[in-house]
Design an enzyme around this catalytic site. Structure first.
Site, PDB file in Angstrom:
ATOM      1  N   GLU A  36      99.339 131.107  39.718  1.00  0.00           N
ATOM      2  CA  GLU A  36     100.289 132.119  40.159  1.00  0.00           C
ATOM      3  C   GLU A  36     101.182 131.419  41.183  1.00  0.00           C
ATOM      4  O   GLU A  36     100.670 130.789  42.114  1.00  0.00           O
ATOM      5  CB  GLU A  36      99.547 133.286  40.822  1.00  0.00           C
ATOM      6  CG  GLU A  36     100.505 134.393  41.175  1.00  0.00           C
ATOM      7  CD  GLU A  36      99.867 135.570  41.909  1.00  0.00           C
ATOM      8  OE1 GLU A  36      98.639 135.653  41.993  1.00  0.00           O
ATOM      9  OE2 GLU A  36     100.657 136.396  42.399  1.00  0.00           O
ATOM     10  N   ARG A 262      83.962 127.151  40.508  1.00  0.00           N
ATOM     11  CA  ARG A 262      85.081 126.586  41.252  1.00  0.00           C
ATOM     12  C   ARG A 262      84.589 125.470  42.171  1.00  0.00           C
ATOM     13  O   ARG A 262      83.407 125.365  42.475  1.00  0.00           O
ATOM     14  CB  ARG A 262      85.815 127.664  42.032  1.00  0.00           C
ATOM     15  CG  ARG A 262      85.001 128.347  43.100  1.00  0.00           C
ATOM     16  CD  ARG A 262      85.636 129.673  43.543  1.00  0.00           C
ATOM     17  NE  ARG A 262      86.916 129.489  44.197  1.00  0.00           N
ATOM     18  CZ  ARG A 262      88.074 129.963  43.711  1.00  0.00           C
ATOM     19  NH1 ARG A 262      88.118 130.641  42.587  1.00  0.00           N
ATOM     20  NH2 ARG A 262      89.185 129.774  44.374  1.00  0.00           N
ATOM     21  N   LYS A 272      94.218 130.427  50.207  1.00  0.00           N
ATOM     22  CA  LYS A 272      95.656 130.326  50.471  1.00  0.00           C
ATOM     23  C   LYS A 272      96.010 130.955  51.810  1.00  0.00           C
ATOM     24  O   LYS A 272      96.854 130.449  52.535  1.00  0.00           O
ATOM     25  CB  LYS A 272      96.441 131.040  49.366  1.00  0.00           C
ATOM     26  CG  LYS A 272      96.622 130.197  48.129  1.00  0.00           C
ATOM     27  CD  LYS A 272      97.325 130.983  47.023  1.00  0.00           C
ATOM     28  CE  LYS A 272      97.211 130.235  45.703  1.00  0.00           C
ATOM     29  NZ  LYS A 272      97.440 131.083  44.540  1.00  0.00           N
TER      30      LYS A 272
HETATM   31  P1  ATP Z   1      94.560 133.429  44.536  1.00  0.00           P
HETATM   32  O1  ATP Z   1      93.750 134.007  43.425  1.00  0.00           O
HETATM   33  O2  ATP Z   1      94.082 133.703  45.912  1.00  0.00           O
HETATM   34  O3  ATP Z   1      96.033 133.642  44.364  1.00  0.00           O
HETATM   35  P2  ATP Z   1      93.948 130.865  43.386  1.00  0.00           P
HETATM   36  O4  ATP Z   1      93.644 129.663  44.180  1.00  0.00           O
HETATM   37  O5  ATP Z   1      92.930 131.421  42.473  1.00  0.00           O
HETATM   38  O6  ATP Z   1      94.394 131.867  44.467  1.00  0.00           O
HETATM   39  P3  ATP Z   1      95.710 130.663  41.117  1.00  0.00           P
HETATM   40  O7  ATP Z   1      97.137 130.343  41.110  1.00  0.00           O
HETATM   41  O8  ATP Z   1      95.274 131.938  40.538  1.00  0.00           O
HETATM   42  O9  ATP Z   1      95.277 130.578  42.616  1.00  0.00           O
HETATM   43  O10 ATP Z   1      94.894 129.464  40.459  1.00  0.00           O
HETATM   44  C1  ATP Z   1      95.294 128.808  39.296  1.00  0.00           C
HETATM   45  C2  ATP Z   1      94.109 128.278  38.575  1.00  0.00           C
HETATM   46  O11 ATP Z   1      93.369 127.384  39.398  1.00  0.00           O
HETATM   47  C3  ATP Z   1      93.173 129.384  38.157  1.00  0.00           C
HETATM   48  O12 ATP Z   1      92.776 129.170  36.819  1.00  0.00           O
HETATM   49  C4  ATP Z   1      92.020 129.240  39.098  1.00  0.00           C
HETATM   50  O13 ATP Z   1      90.838 129.669  38.509  1.00  0.00           O
HETATM   51  C5  ATP Z   1      92.006 127.753  39.397  1.00  0.00           C
HETATM   52  N1  ATP Z   1      91.411 127.487  40.704  1.00  0.00           N
HETATM   53  C6  ATP Z   1      91.782 127.991  41.886  1.00  0.00           C
HETATM   54  N2  ATP Z   1      90.961 127.573  42.874  1.00  0.00           N
HETATM   55  C7  ATP Z   1      90.048 126.756  42.296  1.00  0.00           C
HETATM   56  C8  ATP Z   1      88.916 126.011  42.775  1.00  0.00           C
HETATM   57  N3  ATP Z   1      88.564 126.016  44.067  1.00  0.00           N
HETATM   58  N4  ATP Z   1      88.202 125.283  41.879  1.00  0.00           N
HETATM   59  C9  ATP Z   1      88.562 125.274  40.590  1.00  0.00           C
HETATM   60  N5  ATP Z   1      89.598 125.950  40.066  1.00  0.00           N
HETATM   61  C10 ATP Z   1      90.336 126.693  40.900  1.00  0.00           C
END
Ligand code: ATP
Ligand code: MG
Length: 556
Positions: A36, A262, A272
């Protein structure tokens, strides 16, 4: 990616894909990385990027970059550009397969009308608070909304008027009509659309209603023909909803969702919101501060993409939550740079040494290998003269037992050059040593004694008259606690007040005058360094330490 040192090992996703390919379920696999655009990427995202792009590479498929841009209020073009740059920096390319969930808004809208017409969605007029109360709890079924059974036509007309912008934010929502008593809260008539009167960074001001993430994500997967939709474990509870949409809509394909654990990294925060706080409160200098776990931060620090890829491969992919120690990441960087970084001499905290018996105007040049194990990396010359700099802590006036570096009366080898014996020190009024005096052994050119006597210590040095001056920044972890974000405590109380040390007047061998930001060096005995791309300029050298030579934390 052949330069990565860690061999590809198996994991459960690779096994699933191998099966799907061998039994003909799919001819080609298609994955996607779906950020996102509401922030900058961090090392956790790198795990997802390496996994999705890596699987596509390994199995001859393709990986899409898709912006899941359903919330216009938090998203910005700046994040889109930065995310693209970070994915490319990591070494991956999406080619023509760049997508935006928002490009599907018209199709998603049509599918929402389709659900209404099928009696599977309705316009809700309860307030947000009431919707929450009606939804029930984990142990208590939800209650059906009084609007749930309104006529299809009424919902359709209201939904069209929502699209036309006739209602203010929050006045109504569109909900799926699934099951208010489902044990899975996600199936209790989830919201599909909300009214937001705000322009969208990608599609402009054409919409007054925006789909929820859950309504956009799976359908975008289906439109793009994704075969394996890989996400983190917190989406496991959303899978029944993901499948419900795909089963109840005339979508062109039915992707399968798979979840993995994750990445959690010690001594770091990755939310974030908290990273944002560190930036806005001035705790760090910006999103690309070299101490940040963001990809921009790692990049500026000097981490190599290959090291980050090796790290992502080495930590593996599983289904149970685990913590990875920061030292694992640091070790990957060290291993990569140990192979590739040319060695140079640099004195970080200079102490002046004068060799009394060395001719005042004489300069000698010594050949120094750029890499001790890799002769193909060649050599360079380093200049030697009567006045040198050595590290302050390579000298001790009253040496402890076992100190083999420079001390009064003791002999030490100056790397590549000569053996010298310290004859005394000069102090200022306050008693601090400002200069060390030595005699050199002219018969020890190159560093070995003509009579074969053993010299235990070797130290590095830089010729004073040839030295370049530089600012050097040494970084430590941003937090003193392995798990600052454990909840129940304020993570800021664990901030490491010594996470950066600035050495204003380091002395470097002259050859470094023509370096660029791309080259990483090993400063012998001090670690791996490279020029800071932001703060260096033609008249000003600023070096960042990327990583130490050894894991200093294991000793703490
Ligand atoms: P938020 O949901 O707070 O906006 P986010 O870090 O999940 O933050 P996204 O942009 O939704 O942000 O993440 C993009 C992709 O990266 C998603 O598929 C998510 O699952 C993956 N991702 C995010 N954080 C991690 C992590 N710590 N380890 C592995 N994959 C991650
Ligand atoms: Mg997310």
């Amino acid at each position: 990616m052949s330069s990565d040192s860690t061999p590809i090992s198996s994991n459960f996703l690779r096994s699933i894909i191998e099966d799907d390919l061998s039994n003909g379920k799919h001819g080609t696999i298609v994955t996607r990385f779906p950020p996102e655009p509401n922030g900058y990427l961090h090392i956790g995202h790198a795990k997802s990027i390496c996994l999705n792009f890596g699987l596509a590479q390994q199995f001859g498929g393709r990986c899409h970059l898709r912006f899941d841009d359903t919330n216009p209020v938090k998203e910005e073009l700046e994040f889109i550009e930065s995310i693209k740059e970070s994915v490319r920096w990591l070494g991956f390319e999406w080619g023509e397969h760049l997508y935006y969930a928002s490009d599907n808004f018209e199709q998603l809208y049509q599918w929402a009308e389709y659900l209404i017409q099928q009696g599977k969605a309705y316009v809700e007029e309860l307030s947000a608070d009431d919707i929450r109360i009606y939804r029930g709890t984990l142990v208590e079924a939800g209650k059906e909304s009084p609007f749930r059974d309104r006529p299809v036509d009424e919902s359709l007309q209201l939904f069209r008027r929502m699209r036309a912008g006739e209602f203010p934010d929050g006045a109504k929502v569109l909900r799926a009509r699934i099951d208010m008593s489902s044990p899975n809260m996600n199936l209790r008539d989830p919201v599909l659309y909300r009214i937001i009167h705000a322009p969208h960074p990608h599609v402009g001001d054409s919409w007054r209603i925006y789909p929820m993430y859950d309504f956009a994500h799976g359908q975008s997967d289906a439109i793009e023909g994704i075969t394996h939709s890989i996400c983190t474990l917190e989406f496991e509870d959303h899978k029944p909803l993901y499948d419900w949409f795909l089963e109840n809509l005339p979508v062109p394909s039915h992707p399968r969702q798979y979840e993995f654990a994750r990445l959690n990294l010690t001594y770091a925060v990755m939310s974030k919101r908290k990273l944002h706080e560190l930036v806005t409160q001035g705790t760090v200098s910006g999103w690309d501060d070299p101490r940040m776990p963001t990809l921009m931060g790692l990049r500026r620090r000097g981490y190599t993409p290959a090291a980050v890829r090796t790290f992502c491969e080495r930590i593996g992919v599983g289904r149970s939550d685990s913590w990875i120690d920061m030292s694992v990441l640091e070790e990957c960087v060290r291993e990569d740079l140990n192979e590739s970084a040319p060695r140079v001499l640099a004195v970080l905290r200079p102490l002046k040494v004068v060799i009394d018996n060395y001719p005042v105007d004489q300069v000698e040049e010594f050949e120094a290998a750029n890499h001790p194990q890799r002769p193909e990396m060649g050599s360079r010359v380093v200049s030697f003269s009567r006045e040198l700099f050595i590290e302050q802590d390579d000298f001790s006036e009253a040496p402890p037992k076992g100190f083999f570096r420079m001390s009064p009366g003791n002999e030490v080898r100056l790397r590549y050059a000569y053996i010298v014996r310290c004859t005394g020190v000069i102090k200022d009024e306050s008693g601090s040593i400002i200069e060390v005096r030595c005699q050199y052994d002219p018969a020890s050119r190159g560093g070995s004694a003509a009579d074969g006597r053993k010299i235990k210590g070797t130290i590095h040095w830089v010729s004073a008259r040839h030295a370049l001056e530089a600012e050097v920044r040494l970084f430590d972890r941003l937090f003193t606690d392995p798990n600052p974000d454990r909840g129940g405590v304020d993570y800021k109380q664990f901030l490491n007040s010594d996470s950066v040390e600035v050495l204003p007047a380091a002395k470097l061998e002259a050859g470094l005058s023509s370096t660029d930001c791309e080259t990483r060096f090993q400063f012998e005995r001090q670690g791996y360094f490279r020029l800071d791309p932001q703060d260096s300029s033609p008249g000003r050298l600023v070096f960042n330490r990327i990583v130490t030579l050894k894991d200093a934390w294991s000793k703490k």
